[in-house]
Structure formats: C-alpha cells, structure tokens
Scaffold this motif. Structure first.
Motif, PDB file in Angstrom:
ATOM      1  N   GLY A   1     -25.382 -52.348 -67.413  1.00 16.80           N
ATOM      2  CA  GLY A   1     -25.580 -51.510 -68.588  1.00 16.80           C
ATOM      3  C   GLY A   1     -24.873 -51.983 -69.832  1.00 16.80           C
ATOM      4  O   GLY A   1     -24.677 -51.222 -70.777  1.00 16.80           O
ATOM      5  N   LEU A   2     -24.468 -53.252 -69.856  1.00 19.34           N
ATOM      6  CA  LEU A   2     -23.910 -53.817 -71.095  1.00 19.34           C
ATOM      7  C   LEU A   2     -24.771 -55.008 -71.508  1.00 19.34           C
ATOM      8  O   LEU A   2     -25.646 -55.432 -70.779  1.00 19.34           O
ATOM      9  CB  LEU A   2     -22.440 -54.221 -70.877  1.00 19.34           C
TER      10      LEU A   2
ATOM     11  N   ASN B   1     -34.233 -63.547 -58.178  1.00 16.03           N
ATOM     12  CA  ASN B   1     -34.680 -62.316 -58.797  1.00 16.03           C
ATOM     13  C   ASN B   1     -35.673 -61.578 -57.906  1.00 16.03           C
ATOM     14  O   ASN B   1     -36.791 -62.048 -57.701  1.00 16.03           O
ATOM     15  CB  ASN B   1     -35.353 -62.659 -60.144  1.00 16.03           C
TER      16      ASN B   1
ATOM     17  N   ASP C   1     -30.320 -49.845 -59.297  1.00 11.33           N
ATOM     18  CA  ASP C   1     -29.639 -48.973 -60.270  1.00 11.33           C
ATOM     19  C   ASP C   1     -30.588 -48.685 -61.421  1.00 11.33           C
ATOM     20  O   ASP C   1     -31.636 -49.334 -61.564  1.00 11.33           O
ATOM     21  CB  ASP C   1     -28.372 -49.657 -60.790  1.00 11.33           C
TER      22      ASP C   1
ATOM     23  N   MET D   1     -22.930 -58.204 -65.570  1.00 11.56           N
ATOM     24  CA  MET D   1     -24.329 -58.621 -65.426  1.00 11.56           C
ATOM     25  C   MET D   1     -24.985 -58.982 -66.763  1.00 11.56           C
ATOM     26  O   MET D   1     -24.889 -58.247 -67.730  1.00 11.56           O
ATOM     27  CB  MET D   1     -25.133 -57.502 -64.747  1.00 11.56           C
TER      28      MET D   1
ATOM     29  N   GLN E   1     -22.357 -48.012 -63.991  1.00 12.70           N
ATOM     30  CA  GLN E   1     -23.122 -47.706 -65.180  1.00 12.70           C
ATOM     31  C   GLN E   1     -22.299 -46.733 -66.045  1.00 12.70           C
ATOM     32  O   GLN E   1     -21.127 -46.495 -65.755  1.00 12.70           O
ATOM     33  CB  GLN E   1     -24.494 -47.111 -64.806  1.00 12.70           C
TER      34      GLN E   1
ATOM     35  N   ASP F   1     -30.620 -59.999 -57.852  1.00 10.25           N
ATOM     36  CA  ASP F   1     -30.568 -58.679 -58.465  1.00 10.25           C
ATOM     37  C   ASP F   1     -31.529 -57.781 -57.697  1.00 10.25           C
ATOM     38  O   ASP F   1     -32.400 -58.251 -56.976  1.00 10.25           O
ATOM     39  CB  ASP F   1     -30.966 -58.766 -59.948  1.00 10.25           C
TER      40      ASP F   1
HETATM   41  N1  LIG Z   1     -28.507 -57.082 -69.891  1.00 11.81           N
HETATM   42  C1  LIG Z   1     -27.551 -56.879 -68.925  1.00 11.81           C
HETATM   43  C2  LIG Z   1     -28.059 -56.614 -67.566  1.00 11.81           C
HETATM   44  C3  LIG Z   1     -28.742 -57.609 -66.841  1.00 11.81           C
HETATM   45  C4  LIG Z   1     -29.153 -57.364 -65.548  1.00 11.81           C
HETATM   46  C5  LIG Z   1     -29.880 -58.444 -64.790  1.00 11.81           C
HETATM   47  S1  LIG Z   1     -28.720 -59.564 -64.097  1.00 11.81           S
HETATM   48  C6  LIG Z   1     -29.724 -60.639 -63.178  1.00 11.81           C
HETATM   49  C7  LIG Z   1     -30.841 -61.214 -63.700  1.00 11.81           C
HETATM   50  C8  LIG Z   1     -31.616 -62.085 -62.924  1.00 11.81           C
HETATM   51  C9  LIG Z   1     -31.253 -62.364 -61.620  1.00 11.81           C
HETATM   52  C10 LIG Z   1     -30.118 -61.774 -61.095  1.00 11.81           C
HETATM   53  C11 LIG Z   1     -29.330 -60.912 -61.872  1.00 11.81           C
HETATM   54  C12 LIG Z   1     -28.885 -56.111 -64.946  1.00 11.81           C
HETATM   55  N2  LIG Z   1     -29.278 -55.884 -63.659  1.00 11.81           N
HETATM   56  C13 LIG Z   1     -29.017 -54.673 -63.117  1.00 11.81           C
HETATM   57  N3  LIG Z   1     -29.388 -54.446 -61.842  1.00 11.81           N
HETATM   58  N4  LIG Z   1     -28.386 -53.674 -63.785  1.00 11.81           N
HETATM   59  C14 LIG Z   1     -27.982 -53.842 -65.061  1.00 11.81           C
HETATM   60  O1  LIG Z   1     -27.403 -52.900 -65.655  1.00 11.81           O
HETATM   61  C15 LIG Z   1     -28.214 -55.113 -65.698  1.00 11.81           C
HETATM   62  C16 LIG Z   1     -27.801 -55.374 -67.008  1.00 11.81           C
END
Ligand SMILES: NCc1cc(CSc2ccccc2)c2nc(N)[nH]c(=O)c2c1
Ligand SMILES: [Zn+2]
Length: 371
Positions: A215-216, A59, A145, A245, A188, A91
């Motif tokens: 975005g879900l 993260n 994003d 995601m 998105q 992310d």
């Molecule tokens: N709730 C869904 C969700 C979760 C994550 C986080 S996923 C994640 C979490 C921790 C480490 C790596 C990936 C998202 N990250 C981004 N960049 N954009 C989104 O729309 C999005 C939507």
C-alpha cells in the motif's frame, strides 16, 4: 519457523541479515528483480545471476492467466520452467488484478475479474491464490490483500486493511508448511499510523515468516512513504524480514533501509531501462538523448556490467533509438547491476557501522550531475 532469518549487524534501524531458503540464501538488504511472466525481461537467468541478484519475483496474476499454474506445475514448477536456480517470491495477484484486469470486483470471498488477455472470468480467493503459488513452487508466498490507491479516506483504507487481515488468516490456514518455504503477511493502512499499527499487530497475532509493507508507492510522496515506514517498521518483529513492495528508485531504497526494510522489488530498473533511462552513481541519464550520439565513453566508467565493460554510450544510444533488442538487454543489465551494487554498498555500510556516511555520499553523488 520454516524460514531462518539471522541479523548479523545493525546500524540504527537498518539490519544486515541473511535469509536461508529451500532454494538458496538471500543477503539482506536485497533488491529482487521482477520476473513477471516467468522471465526478467531481456535477461537470461545467467545474466540475472551476473548482476548479483539472488532472488527474483514471479507474478501469480500473469502466470495464472498464461500459461496457467497447473501447466507450470506439470512442467516441474517455476524454477524448472524458467531455469532460475535461486529463491522465487511470488505476489498473490490481487494487486495486479486491481491494476491490470477489467471488471474486477472485491468481496469478502476474494477478487473476481476478467482477464486482460482474453476476457475470461476468474475468481481469486485467498485459498486459490495460495494454491496457485504452491503449484508454481514459490519459495516465498504472499498473502492475498487489498491495496487501495492513495489518496483515499480513512474509512476506505480501514475497510481494506481489515479485509486484508481476514484474508491473511485464511492464507495462513491454506498455506502448506514446508521447510525452507515461507508465507509473508502484508501490512496495509495507507499513510495512517494507527491503521498501520493495527494491521501489523493483527498480522503478528496470526504469525508469518516475514512481513511486507504494502500500500505504498501508490501515489504518495517519498516523504509520506518514509513517514509511514517510521510508524510501521517499529511494530514489526526484529527477527523476521521486512519487504517493502513495489519500491523503488535508488534514493527510496537507501531511505527505506535506514528505516528497517530488508527486501525490495521494483519494475523501475527493468522497465525504464528498456525506455533508455540509465541509473548511475551521479544520477540518471536518458541514453536516447542526442548528446550521447557520439560519446565514446561507457554509461558509467565505474560499472562492472556487460554494457559498461564493452560498449560506448554512442552504441547503446544507437541501439535504443533503433529499438534493437540488444539495447533492452544492455540497458537492463546495466540498471540491475547498478541496483545490486547499491544494495551491496548498503550491506557493507551496515556491517561496518557507517550507513549514515554511505547515505550522505550516495545523495551527494546523485546530486552531482555532470553525467
Ligand atoms: N505499488 C506498490 C505495491 C506493489 C505490489 C506488487 S509487488 C510485486 C509485483 C510483481 C511480482 C511480485 C511482487 C503490491 N502487491 C501487493 N500484494 N500488495 C501491495 O500493497 C502492493 C503494493
Ligand atoms: Zn553498467
């Protein structure tokens, strides 16, 4: 392409694939445990490997604040730092900024915020996010994003989607090409099919190694999430991986694989495991419930994990009720093993052309109760 993705079988919209990276291969559909602060909580890397996971998540938001990307780089990168031998996806940090930090502000330049740890001020631009992920030596890098919480009006969703497209281009420009490393764009558009199609087409024009659906799981129902996937994945390239995601519970994974998703991440198996929720093929149980206090059976007699091989429900009940660290370790190992076994079942079902039967059996099992 810097990441080789091959599809070996399909069943409807579902794909059985393999993603080759500089740090090892990933069999898809795949579930990626979340390792937020350079650790999958309560698990050693060896224990994570034993569950069957091939790739984990890191993260950017957490690691840029503590210990900092520069320090992780100085110590040899995230793989070396946390002794994880396989691929790591990080992310971009924007999502966590909006959900965790204080006084955050979004502008064309990026997101500015104050650390939830010590209040220090940060500016996270697309370029800085890519630089941080490079310093971490992320195998798969995510674009910066803007994800809006639902429900939101179409104007707001459209503005965030267009901004994300402009940031996607800046991320692509900033990303250093290396063989076996990849950069994913993030689609998105909320639950609006036209905005999702516009976002997908815009990302494809820029060109990425993989496409995430963001975005879900931000407040919509499972039916709305599935309906959005139905109007999104058909616009994505067949020969590139799709990553949904932050999703989800086991039935989300089955339904999303049936709609063409290849990769998933979710904190549910780890976070809810620490809170006593165990996932089984017959639904979930909360091990803290008094009915387990003297139950000599394992959580799931068909499970291969350390908890189910060696301990009773009564013992795990005692550990979790006593807030013992071993309770978190055993519950997390169980849930991650269960998630990996569901993914293994999905991969085999797609390869053998029996995904519909697998899904029917899965839903019947979840509904059967008597656990
Ligand atoms: N709730 C869904 C969700 C979760 C994550 C986080 S996923 C994640 C979490 C921790 C480490 C790596 C990936 C998202 N990250 C981004 N960049 N954009 C989104 O729309 C999005 C939507
Ligand atoms: Zn188990």
């Amino acid at each position: 392409m810097t990441l080789r993705f091959t599809v070996s079988a399909t069943d409807g919209a579902a794909r059985r694939g393999r993603l080759e990276t500089a740090h090892g291969a990933i069999d898809t559909p795949a579930f990626m445990p979340v390792g937020t602060a350079a650790t999958v909580k309560a698990m050693t890397p060896e224990a994570v490997v034993e569950t069957g996971a091939q790739i984990i998540l890191g993260n950017t938001y957490h690691l840029m604040l503590r210990p900092s990307a520069e320090r992780v780089a100085k110590l040899g990168g995230l793989h070396r730092f946390m002794n994880w031998p396989g691929p790591i996806l990080t992310d971009s940090g924007g999502f966590q900024v909006m959900s965790l930090s204080q006084l955050n502000k979004v502008s064309e330049a990026g997101v500015s915020f104050q650390s939830h740890i010590d209040g220090a001020k940060y500016d996270l631009t697309p370029e800085r996010s890519i630089e941080i992920q490079h310093l971490l030596d992320a195998t798969i890098t995510m674009q910066l994003d803007e994800c809006v919480k639902l429900p939101a009006d179409d104007k707001r969703v459209s503005e965030a989607m267009q901004l994300s497209l402009r940031w996607a281009e800046r991320c692509k420009t900033a990303f250093k090409l290396r063989d076996g490393y990849g950069l994913f764009g993030i689609v998105q558009g909320g639950t609006n099919g036209a905005l999702r199609e516009q976002s997908a087409k815009g990302l494809i024009k820029t060109g990425f190694d993989g496409y995430a659906v963001g975005g879900l799981a931000v407040g919509e129902t499972q039916a709305e999430m599935f309906a959005t996937l139905d109007v999104t994945t058909p616009h994505l390239p067949q020969d590139r991986p799709r990553y949904l995601m932050g999703v989800g519970k086991p039935s989300d994974l089955v339904g999303a694989v049936q709609r063409g998703i290849d990769m998933f991440d979710c904190v549910m198996p780890t976070r809810s495991g620490r809170n006593g929720q165990a996932f089984t093929r017959r639904g979930t149980i909360n091990i803290r419930n008094a009915r387990h206090a003297e139950d000599p059976r394992p959580i799931d007699e068909h499970c291969r994990c350390p908890a189910c091989r060696n301990y009773s429900r009564a013992y795990v009940h005692h550990l979790v009720r006593s807030d013992e660290i071993l309770g978190s370790m055993l519950m997390t190992a169980h849930n991650l093993t269960y998630y990996q076994d569901v993914m293994q079942g999905l991969r085999a079902a797609i390869a053998e052309g029996r995904l519909e039967a697998f899904a029917a059996g899965f839903h019947a099992g979840e509904a059967s109760g008597d656990i």
